[in-house]
Design a protein around this motif. Sequence first.
Motif, PDB file in Angstrom:
ATOM      1  N   PHE A 145     -29.623 -22.403 106.136  1.00 55.27           N
ATOM      2  CA  PHE A 145     -29.424 -21.058 105.219  1.00 55.27           C
ATOM      3  C   PHE A 145     -30.539 -20.378 104.843  1.00 55.27           C
ATOM      4  CE2 PHE A 145     -28.384 -18.953 100.754  1.00 55.27           C
ATOM      5  CZ  PHE A 145     -27.745 -17.995 101.554  1.00 55.27           C
ATOM      6  N   ARG A 146     -31.751 -21.210 104.392  1.00 51.36           N
ATOM      7  CA  ARG A 146     -32.824 -20.423 103.965  1.00 51.36           C
ATOM      8  C   ARG A 146     -33.545 -19.846 105.140  1.00 51.36           C
ATOM      9  NH1 ARG A 146     -34.044 -25.658 101.261  1.00 51.36           N
ATOM     10  NH2 ARG A 146     -33.401 -25.555  99.316  1.00 51.36           N
ATOM     11  N   ALA A 147     -33.426 -20.394 106.415  1.00 52.02           N
ATOM     12  CA  ALA A 147     -34.057 -19.865 107.724  1.00 52.02           C
ATOM     13  C   ALA A 147     -33.534 -18.737 108.248  1.00 52.02           C
ATOM     14  CB  ALA A 147     -34.218 -21.121 108.765  1.00 52.02           C
ATOM     15  N   ASP A 148     -32.106 -18.852 107.923  1.00 51.52           N
ATOM     16  CA  ASP A 148     -31.232 -17.388 108.724  1.00 51.52           C
ATOM     17  C   ASP A 148     -30.029 -17.283 107.776  1.00 51.52           C
ATOM     18  OD1 ASP A 148     -29.962 -15.447 110.087  1.00 51.52           O
ATOM     19  OD2 ASP A 148     -29.613 -16.816 111.721  1.00 51.52           O
ATOM     20  N   GLU A 149     -30.113 -16.754 106.755  1.00 47.62           N
ATOM     21  CA  GLU A 149     -28.985 -16.530 105.727  1.00 47.62           C
ATOM     22  C   GLU A 149     -27.575 -15.562 106.322  1.00 47.62           C
ATOM     23  OE1 GLU A 149     -29.969 -14.710 102.073  1.00 47.62           O
ATOM     24  OE2 GLU A 149     -31.438 -16.187 101.412  1.00 47.62           O
ATOM     25  N   ALA A 150     -27.951 -14.830 107.085  1.00 54.36           N
ATOM     26  CA  ALA A 150     -26.888 -14.063 107.724  1.00 54.36           C
ATOM     27  C   ALA A 150     -26.198 -15.021 108.759  1.00 54.36           C
ATOM     28  CB  ALA A 150     -27.400 -12.808 108.414  1.00 54.36           C
TER      29      ALA A 150
ATOM     30  N   MET B 189     -24.695 -28.622  99.972  1.00 52.29           N
ATOM     31  CA  MET B 189     -24.833 -29.689  99.052  1.00 52.29           C
ATOM     32  C   MET B 189     -25.623 -30.689 100.209  1.00 52.29           C
ATOM     33  SD  MET B 189     -21.423 -30.534  97.167  1.00 52.29           S
ATOM     34  CE  MET B 189     -21.879 -32.097  96.547  1.00 52.29           C
ATOM     35  N   LYS B 190     -25.617 -30.404 101.431  1.00 54.26           N
ATOM     36  CA  LYS B 190     -26.619 -30.949 102.334  1.00 54.26           C
ATOM     37  C   LYS B 190     -27.799 -30.276 102.670  1.00 54.26           C
ATOM     38  CE  LYS B 190     -22.603 -33.254 104.889  1.00 54.26           C
ATOM     39  NZ  LYS B 190     -21.943 -33.342 106.093  1.00 54.26           N
ATOM     40  N   GLU B 191     -28.869 -31.077 102.559  1.00 54.32           N
ATOM     41  CA  GLU B 191     -30.197 -30.557 102.881  1.00 54.32           C
ATOM     42  C   GLU B 191     -30.395 -29.660 104.250  1.00 54.32           C
ATOM     43  OE1 GLU B 191     -34.034 -28.965 102.381  1.00 54.32           O
ATOM     44  OE2 GLU B 191     -32.794 -29.912 100.841  1.00 54.32           O
ATOM     45  N   GLU B 192     -30.025 -30.444 105.201  1.00 54.70           N
ATOM     46  CA  GLU B 192     -29.956 -29.685 106.455  1.00 54.70           C
ATOM     47  C   GLU B 192     -29.278 -28.339 106.495  1.00 54.70           C
ATOM     48  OE1 GLU B 192     -26.705 -32.699 107.259  1.00 54.70           O
ATOM     49  OE2 GLU B 192     -28.425 -32.777 106.150  1.00 54.70           O
TER      50      GLU B 192
ATOM     51  N   LYS C  17     -23.918 -23.595  93.446  1.00 58.05           N
ATOM     52  CA  LYS C  17     -24.878 -24.081  94.618  1.00 58.05           C
ATOM     53  C   LYS C  17     -25.812 -23.226  95.207  1.00 58.05           C
ATOM     54  CE  LYS C  17     -21.384 -27.794  94.881  1.00 58.05           C
ATOM     55  NZ  LYS C  17     -20.886 -27.724  93.545  1.00 58.05           N
ATOM     56  N   ILE C  18     -25.426 -22.125  95.363  1.00 53.82           N
ATOM     57  CA  ILE C  18     -26.425 -20.825  96.060  1.00 53.82           C
ATOM     58  C   ILE C  18     -27.531 -20.667  95.037  1.00 53.82           C
ATOM     59  CG2 ILE C  18     -26.585 -18.565  96.517  1.00 53.82           C
ATOM     60  CD1 ILE C  18     -23.425 -18.467  96.835  1.00 53.82           C
TER      61      ILE C  18
END
Length: 133
Positions: free
Chosen positions: A47-52, A39-42, A88-89
Motif C-alpha cells: 500500500f505504501r509503495a503504490d496506494e492506488a 494487518m499484514k506488514e507485506e 488501520k489506515i
Amino acid sequence: MPDLPYDLADLHDIPGTTIFTADSARRAYHLHRFCMSLMKEENRQRFRADEAGWLATFAMTAEQRDAVLARDYNRMIALGGNIYFLVKIASTDGISVAQAVSTMTDLDVADYTAMMIAGGRTPQGNRSIKGGW
C-alpha cells in the motif's frame, strides 16, 4: 432481530452522528477487507509503495478508493466504513487514532485531545433534532 426500544430512523437526526448498520457493513465490505489487509506488514508495504495500485485490487467503489487516498475519514464513514476498520489506515500512516479522528472535526489534534480528556463534546446541540433524547 429483537425489538429495539427505539426506531432506527430516529437515530439519523442526531447531528454529527452516523449510525453503523447492517446496510453500512454491506456497502463497505470491500473497504473493510482492504483495511483488514493492512494487518499484514507485506500488505502495508504494498500500500505504501503504490496506494492506488493496492486499492485497485479490492472491489471498492471509486468513491471509497478516492476517500481512502484523500484520507477523508468522514467520507469513508459516510460510504459505510466503520472506524474500527478505518484506524488501520491511520496506523499504516504512522499516526495515532487521536490524530486521525481529529481530522474528522474542526479541531487540531491538541485541541481534540484536550476536549476528550475534559470529557468529550458537549451534548448541547448534539441531541436528536426532534428533541426526543
